[in-house]
Design a protein around this motif. Structure first.
Motif, PDB file in Angstrom:
ATOM      1  N   MET A 184      33.721 -37.110 -17.786  1.00 32.12           N
ATOM      2  CA  MET A 184      34.741 -36.193 -17.128  1.00 32.12           C
ATOM      3  C   MET A 184      35.155 -35.620 -18.481  1.00 32.12           C
ATOM      4  O   MET A 184      35.521 -34.097 -18.348  1.00 32.12           O
ATOM      5  CB  MET A 184      35.800 -36.966 -16.307  1.00 32.12           C
ATOM      6  N   ILE A 185      35.398 -35.937 -19.457  1.00 32.07           N
ATOM      7  CA  ILE A 185      36.011 -35.489 -20.748  1.00 32.07           C
ATOM      8  C   ILE A 185      35.117 -34.353 -21.109  1.00 32.07           C
ATOM      9  O   ILE A 185      35.301 -33.476 -21.717  1.00 32.07           O
ATOM     10  CB  ILE A 185      36.230 -36.641 -21.734  1.00 32.07           C
ATOM     11  N   ILE A 186      33.678 -34.836 -21.355  1.00 28.09           N
ATOM     12  CA  ILE A 186      32.562 -33.904 -21.593  1.00 28.09           C
ATOM     13  C   ILE A 186      32.533 -32.647 -20.756  1.00 28.09           C
ATOM     14  O   ILE A 186      32.615 -31.658 -21.346  1.00 28.09           O
ATOM     15  CB  ILE A 186      31.153 -34.548 -21.626  1.00 28.09           C
ATOM     16  N   LEU A 187      32.529 -33.123 -19.513  1.00 29.89           N
ATOM     17  CA  LEU A 187      32.567 -31.668 -18.470  1.00 29.89           C
ATOM     18  C   LEU A 187      33.826 -30.937 -18.922  1.00 29.89           C
ATOM     19  O   LEU A 187      33.403 -29.667 -18.609  1.00 29.89           O
ATOM     20  CB  LEU A 187      32.537 -32.287 -16.989  1.00 29.89           C
ATOM     21  N   PHE A 188      34.962 -31.616 -18.928  1.00 33.19           N
ATOM     22  CA  PHE A 188      35.990 -30.591 -19.328  1.00 33.19           C
ATOM     23  C   PHE A 188      35.853 -29.924 -20.679  1.00 33.19           C
ATOM     24  O   PHE A 188      36.297 -28.746 -20.737  1.00 33.19           O
ATOM     25  CB  PHE A 188      37.193 -31.507 -19.338  1.00 33.19           C
ATOM     26  N   GLY A 189      35.382 -30.462 -21.321  1.00 36.90           N
ATOM     27  CA  GLY A 189      35.279 -29.825 -22.756  1.00 36.90           C
ATOM     28  C   GLY A 189      34.334 -28.768 -22.647  1.00 36.90           C
ATOM     29  O   GLY A 189      34.658 -27.858 -23.348  1.00 36.90           O
ATOM     30  N   VAL A 190      33.207 -28.810 -21.764  1.00 38.59           N
ATOM     31  CA  VAL A 190      32.320 -27.767 -21.696  1.00 38.59           C
ATOM     32  C   VAL A 190      32.870 -26.553 -20.670  1.00 38.59           C
ATOM     33  O   VAL A 190      32.778 -25.362 -21.124  1.00 38.59           O
ATOM     34  CB  VAL A 190      31.049 -28.102 -21.044  1.00 38.59           C
ATOM     35  N   PHE A 191      33.577 -26.841 -19.771  1.00 38.58           N
ATOM     36  CA  PHE A 191      33.791 -26.020 -18.813  1.00 38.58           C
ATOM     37  C   PHE A 191      35.426 -25.422 -18.858  1.00 38.58           C
ATOM     38  O   PHE A 191      35.694 -24.243 -18.302  1.00 38.58           O
ATOM     39  CB  PHE A 191      33.432 -26.406 -17.551  1.00 38.58           C
ATOM     40  N   ILE A 192      36.326 -26.431 -18.910  1.00 35.65           N
ATOM     41  CA  ILE A 192      37.730 -26.045 -18.540  1.00 35.65           C
ATOM     42  C   ILE A 192      38.401 -25.334 -19.799  1.00 35.65           C
ATOM     43  O   ILE A 192      38.429 -26.068 -20.899  1.00 35.65           O
ATOM     44  CB  ILE A 192      38.473 -27.145 -17.954  1.00 35.65           C
ATOM     45  N   ARG A 193      39.169 -24.336 -19.732  1.00 35.79           N
ATOM     46  CA  ARG A 193      39.874 -23.755 -20.637  1.00 35.79           C
ATOM     47  C   ARG A 193      41.387 -23.227 -19.880  1.00 35.79           C
ATOM     48  O   ARG A 193      41.515 -23.354 -18.829  1.00 35.79           O
ATOM     49  CB  ARG A 193      39.306 -22.306 -21.127  1.00 35.79           C
ATOM     50  N   TYR A 194      42.332 -23.154 -20.590  1.00 33.24           N
ATOM     51  CA  TYR A 194      43.574 -22.417 -20.072  1.00 33.24           C
ATOM     52  C   TYR A 194      43.435 -21.169 -19.751  1.00 33.24           C
ATOM     53  O   TYR A 194      42.583 -20.204 -20.303  1.00 33.24           O
ATOM     54  CB  TYR A 194      44.796 -22.662 -21.344  1.00 33.24           C
ATOM     55  N   ASP A 195      44.381 -20.785 -18.651  1.00 30.25           N
ATOM     56  CA  ASP A 195      44.100 -19.626 -18.290  1.00 30.25           C
ATOM     57  C   ASP A 195      45.196 -18.562 -19.061  1.00 30.25           C
ATOM     58  O   ASP A 195      45.691 -19.233 -20.019  1.00 30.25           O
ATOM     59  CB  ASP A 195      44.411 -19.056 -16.770  1.00 30.25           C
ATOM     60  N   GLU A 196      45.100 -17.306 -19.199  1.00 34.52           N
ATOM     61  CA  GLU A 196      45.789 -16.642 -19.991  1.00 34.52           C
ATOM     62  C   GLU A 196      47.416 -16.648 -20.002  1.00 34.52           C
ATOM     63  O   GLU A 196      47.964 -16.710 -21.007  1.00 34.52           O
ATOM     64  CB  GLU A 196      45.562 -15.050 -20.046  1.00 34.52           C
ATOM     65  N   GLU A 197      48.021 -17.158 -18.907  1.00 34.02           N
ATOM     66  CA  GLU A 197      49.291 -17.404 -19.023  1.00 34.02           C
ATOM     67  C   GLU A 197      49.546 -18.775 -19.717  1.00 34.02           C
ATOM     68  O   GLU A 197      50.752 -19.061 -20.046  1.00 34.02           O
ATOM     69  CB  GLU A 197      49.929 -17.227 -17.537  1.00 34.02           C
ATOM     70  N   SER A 198      48.743 -19.486 -19.719  1.00 32.67           N
ATOM     71  CA  SER A 198      48.979 -20.761 -20.452  1.00 32.67           C
ATOM     72  C   SER A 198      48.253 -20.918 -21.712  1.00 32.67           C
ATOM     73  O   SER A 198      48.384 -22.005 -22.237  1.00 32.67           O
ATOM     74  CB  SER A 198      48.137 -21.953 -19.504  1.00 32.67           C
TER      75      SER A 198
END
Lengths: 455, 455, 455
Positions: free
Chosen positions: B1-15
């Motif tokens: 899960m951490i790896i997948l988040f590391g690869v894919f998930i980013r903050y949107d511009e407001e965050s």
């Protein structure tokens, strides 16, 4: 208290009836852009955490649920009044008028301030009298206001969710008090130091409300904008991650693979504590998951090994395990914050973003991120030192035998301070046969005894 | 899960900390007009429903309260991380960067997505292992993301509160799994498949938080403006109406006129489920009352007659009766939405209102209300099909004997997966007469046995 | 109800799909400045108070928890529908179209309106049938709408948190009904008129949610701006102060110094009730503390002395002590409001602030603060009169022997109206030795009896 409020406390301009005039003079056209309307829902979330969250988390003992939720209520209601004075003195005292002006943000801060003392209560649960708790709160709130002033204002640390100022301070404060108040014969109350089925379910109410509203806690007093969003998102992710590792470790630690309610009630929250400082930083979503992952493991191991170790070798009795939920994760959170701050770069934050997040303005305009990281670490140490030293002194005060604390064999027992209703089941049955007066519960052995002569 | 988040998930511009720059570049002057501040309170309401609402609703069993609230917690915490990835993949993946950008609305959607699996848990409560539940959630969230994409994006259905995508899907998904996992000897656990007095009161906590916050659930992700208001008002009215009919039917169905807690805990919520699709339409206040009126009746009858029928003839064991609370009202809600959409007129909605409510823009600009109604009905069928087929497949996977599910005579029993505290009453009495070691509860028969030789 | 809603109730313009057109015509550019988004979180707080707060506060009886929370749910769900009609009739009926237009503020007002009847239920708890409660609610809501119209519109009183219109009215309404329904033989149910350990913990859920959200209750429908801030701050302070005096008095009143859960559950809330009218005035922070201080004392003394006195000499059986929590503090709150209003000066409020706070506009432009104080006092008397006279009449209606009220020896017993689960402990053990069929609980005496012949 009333006199002190009479002398010092006034409404701030947004809460004063002069606001209509003030608005006209300052060309403010709309009331609803007022900060109040954006802080108030977060305030209520924090409020729920303080009263229902902490309160019900402490109902887990089989015969100390009244004390858990009731004394928590008392401490918080007393603490927040005192906090308005103490924090106001350091933060919003107007030197010109000598008055403290309060608004809705003061109320959030007062709730935060109480949290330190409530955490300390967790280590003392069942072993002290309500009067002692008032003393703990009086000093706890005062110490909190001082250390918060040093850490946030003098050292200019960032600590949105209070890993340092709330959790590390509160945790070590409670542990130091508990250490000074060590009871060698506490085993005499051992029969009551545990839960029953329904008291564990009550405690889950506390756990869940703390867990759900922790994103509000960590984002309640950040500046509006991206930092507040990030604080909510990061906390949410760290908490979710903590739950999974807690369940995994709890299950693996038992030969039978069974889960322990104590871990689920507490260690699932460790991610939120450890995220208190770094929540508004650019720790990245996977960074949040890693924080939650690690603190979930550490906290569960704490319940399994550190708490028994502390009790056996350091003579430290920690009823709720605040060491594992607040002190240790709070300290870790402080250092995580320091590392993340020191590692901040302009490419990640943008130049303006860096200034904005760390508030590098005024006399701090030239501080670099490395220096900031150092100050964050120093702030964590200050919080721990305040907790340990302050707690030791308060503990000594509480050893004066005037406070009416319970005897060693009366700890964890509501009977000492509450009118406890007789249990339903102990009502004598309506019909009695053969003059058998059958009591239940404690008396069942007796009732068997009484029937023996017939044999 | 951490790896997948590391690869894919980013903050949107407001965050993201670049927000300060972004704001300057786009001439945004105020942070607090940001959508965040208007979504966040609804997000917390939904969050409470997911964790406290669903969690406590499932504490009603006498010896499965830990599992009810605890596994619900586990599923939701796991599911929302997985949902951020799965829903992000379909909804907010930026093809240019290959990243998923998350904000507070993603968190609401992740909570919604978990709801589907939590509903399925209701049908399985007490009969599966935590590992099986993780599998149910893994597939449940994935299927949810796909069917939601098909229904909302491809078919362009409107489904603000998820009658179709959440309730119909989740309900039939759980029922199909339960049907495949049918246990012919479940009657061996019959003694535990019921409530005790206080577990029913705990369940009312869940019911009430679901009931109260359902208007937030149905309005959380609608567009700001009139649709959001209507969604809240309509849901509020439908729920109020459901309470009255549930009480009436529950009382009339018994010869003695007594109320059944199962009905009050569940069927009172059916109006909210059935309002999930049509809440933002111009269904009129009395239309909402009629929906609540009818679904309250149907749901209560479901508990009285359909659940026993399903168990007896279809070999379908549905612990919480999700068929009556989610599957059936969700399906009805989908078709009510189709009818109301098909009946929409310009005079009721205004020309612009019609476009706005049904989002007839872009490639859907020429769709008429009749066609929309047809697609709404089709969407409902898609949701049910996904639930039934997906559930059957997942059920078959769960029949592989590696998941550690409980034996037939151990269902509905926390002892299998939890360290359950001994009940207060079963503490051996301090004084023992005649070597009678009196245990209580499970041991009482044994204790009588042991005393026999003396006679 | 559906027919009445069909004839009268429509969406207001912000909830209607014509809103898009309306916005364009009125040059409204943003949806989110809409009042809805600032009222909705307060609405949900009030909603929680009504359903969870009042509901769980009434679960304290050992065998009437189902009735406490369940009938509260029923009354509130019925009452709010009726309230939308009754209050709409007086407040938002458009004479031109003959329709009532509802929005989110109508929902808050409907919740407020129900509160009056729920308070009345507190005096009747355990002694009336659900059908009687529906009658109480039907008349209670109707009377509420009338007295509210007289007090707020005709007398032009200010009553943000409803000390007068909600608490004084609701309290005396319930007391008058209870007085007419006096049961001389109620002592036959005495064994059930008390709490058990866990039912007291459930009641604390109610207390805490009421306590925490009371600032939202008192500020929910004030005008945006300074008045709303003040209402929240004042209420928060009064409540905090009440907790301390309640604990002090409760402890001092017992020789053993023990605290009584009844006081903690109820009298801690008295400060919020007494602040209902004056909350939005410039009562000053220390003024709020004084109000909380005094009402905490008065309310606790009420539970200690007034309730037993009323029962013994006035033949008034008040199950929850609503006299001490609602009637008396509500009346005091009304008069405190009158005094604070009469003492208002331009120097404290500013000229504009005075007009703004007391709404001295239109036909009331020339009203002075002294006159306003007089009207406030008159309003309090109107509320009490409506409560007493209305309650007496409704009580007489309820004496007609057609409503299925419980027998004197069946009061406070859920068995009369609910399917109550058998207690866990009364499950027969699986193994039976020597034909000893061991039942527990009620049956234990019997089981001993049955074993006698063997000896």
């Amino acid at each position: 208290m009333i006199i002190l409020f009479g002398v010092f406390i006034r409404y701030d301009e947004e809460s004063d009836a002069h606001w209509v005039e003030f608005k006209r003079e300052h060309n403010i056209t709309s009331d609803i852009e007022n900060d109040f309307y954006f802080r108030y829902p977060s305030f209520q979330d924090v409020h729920v955490m303080i009263f229902v969250g902490f309160g019900f988390l402490m109902t887990f003992l089989k015969r100390y649920s009244f004390g858990g939720v009731g004394f928590n209520f008392l401490i918080a209601a007393f603490g927040l009044q005192w906090a308005l004075l103490m924090q106001g003195w350091f933060h919003s005292l107007d030197p010109a008028t000598g008055k403290i002006y309060i608004g809705v943000e003061s109320l959030i801060n007062a709730d935060f301030c109480c949290a330190g003392s409530l955490i300390a209560y967790g280590a003392l649960l069942g072993k002290v009298s309500p009067v002692q708790l008032m003393v703990v709160t009086l000093f706890g709130v005062t110490l909190f206001a001082v250390e918060e002033y040093i850490i946030l204002t003098l050292l200019h640390c960032r600590d949105a969710g209070g890993s340092m100022v709330i959790h590390a301070f509160g945790g070590y404060y409670g542990l130091a008090i508990s250490w000074v108040l060590y009871r060698p014969n506490l085993h005499q109350s051992k029969r009551l130091n545990g839960s029953v089925y329904h008291s564990d379910v009550f405690a889950m109410i506390g756990t869940l409300f703390l867990w759900m509203f922790w994103p509000s806690f960590n984002s309640a007093i950040t500046d509006h904008g991206d930092g507040q969003h990030r604080a909510a998102i990061n906390t949410y992710l760290a908490l979710a991650s903590s739950v999974l590792t807690t369940v995994a470790i709890s299950s693996m630690s038992q030969k039978t693979g069974k889960l322990d309610m104590v871990h689920i009630q507490n260690a699932t929250l460790a991610g939120g504590v450890a995220m208190g400082t770094a929540a508004e930083f650019m720790i990245t979503p996977y960074g949040s998951l890693i924080v939650g992952f690690c603190t979930g493991i550490i906290s569960t191991f704490g319940y399994l090994y550190i708490t028994p170790f502390l009790e056996k070798y350091l003579k430290l009795q920690d009823t709720c395990g605040v060491h594992n939920l607040h002190a240790l994760p709070g300290m870790l959170g402080g250092f995580i914050g320091a590392i993340v701050a020191a590692a901040a770069t302009e490419s990640v934050y943008s130049a303006e973003g860096l200034i904005n997040v760390f508030d590098f303005e005024g006399s701090f305009a030239n501080r670099g991120v490395g220096t900031q990281g150092g100050f964050q670490a120093a702030g964590t140490c200050v919080a721990i030192a305040f907790g340990l030293v302050g707690g030791a002194i308060v503990g000594l005060i509480l050893r004066i035998p005037i406070w009416g604390d319970p005897a060693d064999d009366n700890c964890y027992d509501d009977e000492v301070y509450w009118e406890v209703p007789e249990d339903e089941e102990s009502i004598p049955p309506v019909l009695e046969y053969n003059n058998h007066m059958i009591h239940k519960h404690q008396d069942i052995s007796e009732s068997n005894f009484s029937s023996n002569p017939q044999k």
